[in-house]
Each structure stands twice: as C-alpha cells, then as structure tokens.
Design a protein around this motif. Structure first.
Motif, mmCIF file in Angstrom:
data_model
loop_
_atom_site.group_PDB
_atom_site.id
_atom_site.type_symbol
_atom_site.label_atom_id
_atom_site.label_comp_id
_atom_site.label_asym_id
_atom_site.label_seq_id
_atom_site.Cartn_x
_atom_site.Cartn_y
_atom_site.Cartn_z
ATOM 1 N N ALA A 264 0.835 -1.207 0.000
ATOM 2 C CA ALA A 264 0.000 0.000 0.000
ATOM 3 C C ALA A 264 0.864 1.248 0.000
ATOM 4 C CB ALA A 264 -0.939 -0.004 1.195
ATOM 5 N N LEU A 265 1.966 1.230 0.773
ATOM 6 C CA LEU A 265 2.883 2.363 0.778
ATOM 7 C C LEU A 265 3.489 2.585 -0.603
ATOM 8 C CD1 LEU A 265 4.747 1.802 4.159
ATOM 9 C CD2 LEU A 265 3.217 3.681 3.593
ATOM 10 N N TYR A 266 3.880 1.499 -1.241
ATOM 11 C CA TYR A 266 4.473 1.599 -2.576
ATOM 12 C C TYR A 266 3.471 2.176 -3.577
ATOM 13 C CZ TYR A 266 6.076 0.231 -7.172
ATOM 14 O OH TYR A 266 6.426 0.260 -8.489
ATOM 15 N N VAL A 267 2.247 1.659 -3.555
ATOM 16 C CA VAL A 267 1.213 2.130 -4.483
ATOM 17 C C VAL A 267 0.919 3.604 -4.230
ATOM 18 C CG1 VAL A 267 -1.222 1.902 -5.121
ATOM 19 C CG2 VAL A 267 0.201 -0.145 -4.866
ATOM 20 N N ASN A 268 0.810 3.997 -2.955
ATOM 21 C CA ASN A 268 0.542 5.390 -2.614
ATOM 22 C C ASN A 268 1.668 6.302 -3.104
ATOM 23 O OD1 ASN A 268 -0.799 7.576 -1.471
ATOM 24 N ND2 ASN A 268 0.129 7.257 0.522
ATOM 25 N N LYS A 269 2.905 5.865 -2.891
ATOM 26 C CA LYS A 269 4.058 6.650 -3.336
ATOM 27 C C LYS A 269 4.062 6.780 -4.864
ATOM 28 C CE LYS A 269 9.074 6.862 -3.117
ATOM 29 N NZ LYS A 269 10.297 6.231 -2.641
ATOM 30 N N THR B 164 -6.656 14.172 -18.003
ATOM 31 C CA THR B 164 -6.191 13.485 -19.206
ATOM 32 C C THR B 164 -4.806 12.889 -18.979
ATOM 33 O OG1 THR B 164 -7.469 14.992 -20.602
ATOM 34 C CG2 THR B 164 -5.666 13.774 -21.656
ATOM 35 N N LEU B 165 -3.918 13.677 -18.384
ATOM 36 C CA LEU B 165 -2.570 13.182 -18.118
ATOM 37 C C LEU B 165 -2.588 11.994 -17.158
ATOM 38 C CD1 LEU B 165 -0.702 16.587 -17.727
ATOM 39 C CD2 LEU B 165 -0.325 14.899 -19.533
ATOM 40 N N LEU B 166 -3.416 12.064 -16.128
ATOM 41 C CA LEU B 166 -3.468 10.982 -15.154
ATOM 42 C C LEU B 166 -4.159 9.741 -15.716
ATOM 43 C CD1 LEU B 166 -4.213 12.925 -11.860
ATOM 44 C CD2 LEU B 166 -2.099 11.773 -12.507
ATOM 45 N N SER B 167 -5.145 9.928 -16.569
ATOM 46 C CA SER B 167 -5.817 8.758 -17.139
ATOM 47 C C SER B 167 -4.921 8.047 -18.144
ATOM 48 C CB SER B 167 -7.141 9.159 -17.785
ATOM 49 O OG SER B 167 -6.907 9.971 -18.906
ATOM 50 N N ALA B 168 -3.925 8.748 -18.671
ATOM 51 C CA ALA B 168 -2.995 8.131 -19.617
ATOM 52 C C ALA B 168 -1.978 7.246 -18.905
ATOM 53 C CB ALA B 168 -2.270 9.207 -20.421
ATOM 54 N N THR B 169 -1.819 7.441 -17.605
ATOM 55 C CA THR B 169 -0.867 6.619 -16.850
ATOM 56 C C THR B 169 -1.585 5.403 -16.292
ATOM 57 O OG1 THR B 169 -1.273 7.796 -14.785
ATOM 58 C CG2 THR B 169 0.519 8.612 -16.181
ATOM 59 N N GLN B 170 -0.873 4.355 -16.083
ATOM 60 C CA GLN B 170 -1.431 3.131 -15.501
ATOM 61 C C GLN B 170 -1.130 3.131 -14.019
ATOM 62 O OE1 GLN B 170 -3.327 0.931 -17.075
ATOM 63 N NE2 GLN B 170 -3.168 2.171 -18.909
ATOM 64 N N THR B 171 -2.122 3.476 -13.212
ATOM 65 C CA THR B 171 -1.944 3.498 -11.772
ATOM 66 C C THR B 171 -2.444 2.194 -11.182
ATOM 67 O OG1 THR B 171 -2.336 5.872 -11.767
ATOM 68 C CG2 THR B 171 -2.492 4.742 -9.660
ATOM 69 N N PRO B 172 -1.587 1.448 -10.474
ATOM 70 C CA PRO B 172 -2.065 0.221 -9.844
ATOM 71 C C PRO B 172 -2.986 0.536 -8.682
ATOM 72 C CG PRO B 172 0.216 0.639 -9.238
ATOM 73 C CD PRO B 172 -0.166 1.686 -10.246
ATOM 74 N N GLY B 173 -3.880 -0.374 -8.402
ATOM 75 C CA GLY B 173 -4.765 -0.230 -7.252
ATOM 76 C C GLY B 173 -6.042 0.510 -7.593
ATOM 77 N N ALA B 174 -6.957 0.497 -6.659
ATOM 78 C CA ALA B 174 -8.267 1.098 -6.873
ATOM 79 C C ALA B 174 -8.324 2.546 -6.415
ATOM 80 C CB ALA B 174 -9.328 0.284 -6.130
#
Length: 182
Positions: free
Chosen positions: A95-100, A158-168
C-alpha cells in the motif's frame, strides 16, 4: 507576527513554482521575513493568507527575472521529497508503494502542465484559496481563474488517465485533485 498556519500551503505553492525543495524552503522563509517586516503596514481586516501568497509570488517573479540575466549554475545534490523519507509502519509495504507511485504520477502530471495551469490548480486545490483570492493574487478576473482551473483540471485528468496506476485508489486520487464529478 505573520501566522504560521499558512506555511504548509505556502511551501506547496513554492514547490509548484520552483520544483526544488531547497528553493521552496528559501522562498517561504523569505516570504515570512518580508511579511514580518511589513506587518505593521497591513490593514486590520486584510486577508493575510492572500497577502502571504502574493508576497511569495512576487519574490519568485523577481528571482526569475534576476536569473534570466545571471549565469546558470548546476545543482549537484537535488533533494527529493522529505515526506517520502517518512515510513508509515501502520500500513502494509505494498500500500505504501502504491501510494508513493500514485503521488509521483500526480507530481509528474502537475509538472507537465503549463505554469499558469499548475499555479492555479495548486492555489485552489492545495492552498485552498477562493476564486476571488486567486484572482487578486494573479491580478486577473475571477472568470479567468475559473476557466484556467477548468482547463487545468481537464488536462490533469487526461494526463493521469494516460498513466497506468495500480490499485483502486486512482479514482479517489483524481477526485481529491480535480474534485468529485469533474
């Protein structure tokens, strides 16, 4: 004495303007030095928060003007973010890694915005200034602030949706940055 309750917001704004931890610290410190010197000239019912942000912005504009005519220096030791050094032992490492990672993606996306969009979104979303306060600070009409903010939020989304963010948490993070339902 100038209220220190605005120091965190000023630092966030300074980071958006400078993109450098040490320069942002110096900028906030210089802002408070100048505010303390001028506190006696402040009117009784003045908006101290907007006044401090205006001082900070003016100092930064003066620095940029000075640097345009001075020789360039290369910084060898760039300090990342001090908050990244703090470890929250109550949360699991993943969770820390995903948040970072998510915070880094937001930071990268913010830095991809133009100065005027980055500035208005930081002032509104992080410094929590009103549209009127931002308009006063940037010396522009409230409608301009509103339209810049709408465009900044759209570009950031738009910029954030172009990135693949893990987690919900991606949806939650977008709502934190650009507001619910945007």
């Amino acid at each position: 004495m100038a209220p220190l309750e605005h120091a965190d917001g000023l630092f966030t704004y300074a980071m958006a303007l400078t993109r450098n931890y040490f320069e942002a610290e110096d900028l906030v410190q210089e802002t408070y030095v100048r505010a303390i010197e001028a506190m006696g000239r402040l009117r009784e019912h003045s908006n101290v928060k907007a006044w401090l942000y205006t001082i900070l912005r003016n100092i930064r504009l003066n620095q940029v003007r000075q640097r345009a005519t001075s020789p360039k220096l290369v910084e060898l030791d760039a300090y990342e973010n001090a908050a990244d050094l703090v470890i929250d032992s109550a949360r699991d490492p993943h969770a820390l890694y995903v948040n970072k990672l998510e915070k880094q993606q937001v930071r990268v996306a913010l830095h991809q915005l133009s100065q005027e969009y980055r500035e208005v979104i930081v002032l509104r979303e992080y410094a929590d200034l009103s549209y009127q306060e931002i308009a006063f600070l940037l010396n522009c009409p409230v409608g301009t602030v509103m339209s810049r903010l709408a465009r900044a939020r759209s570009k950031l989304g738009t910029l954030l949706s172009a990135t693949q963010t893990p987690g919900a948490r991606r949806t939650e993070m977008l709502e934190e940055i650009i507001g619910p339902g945007s």
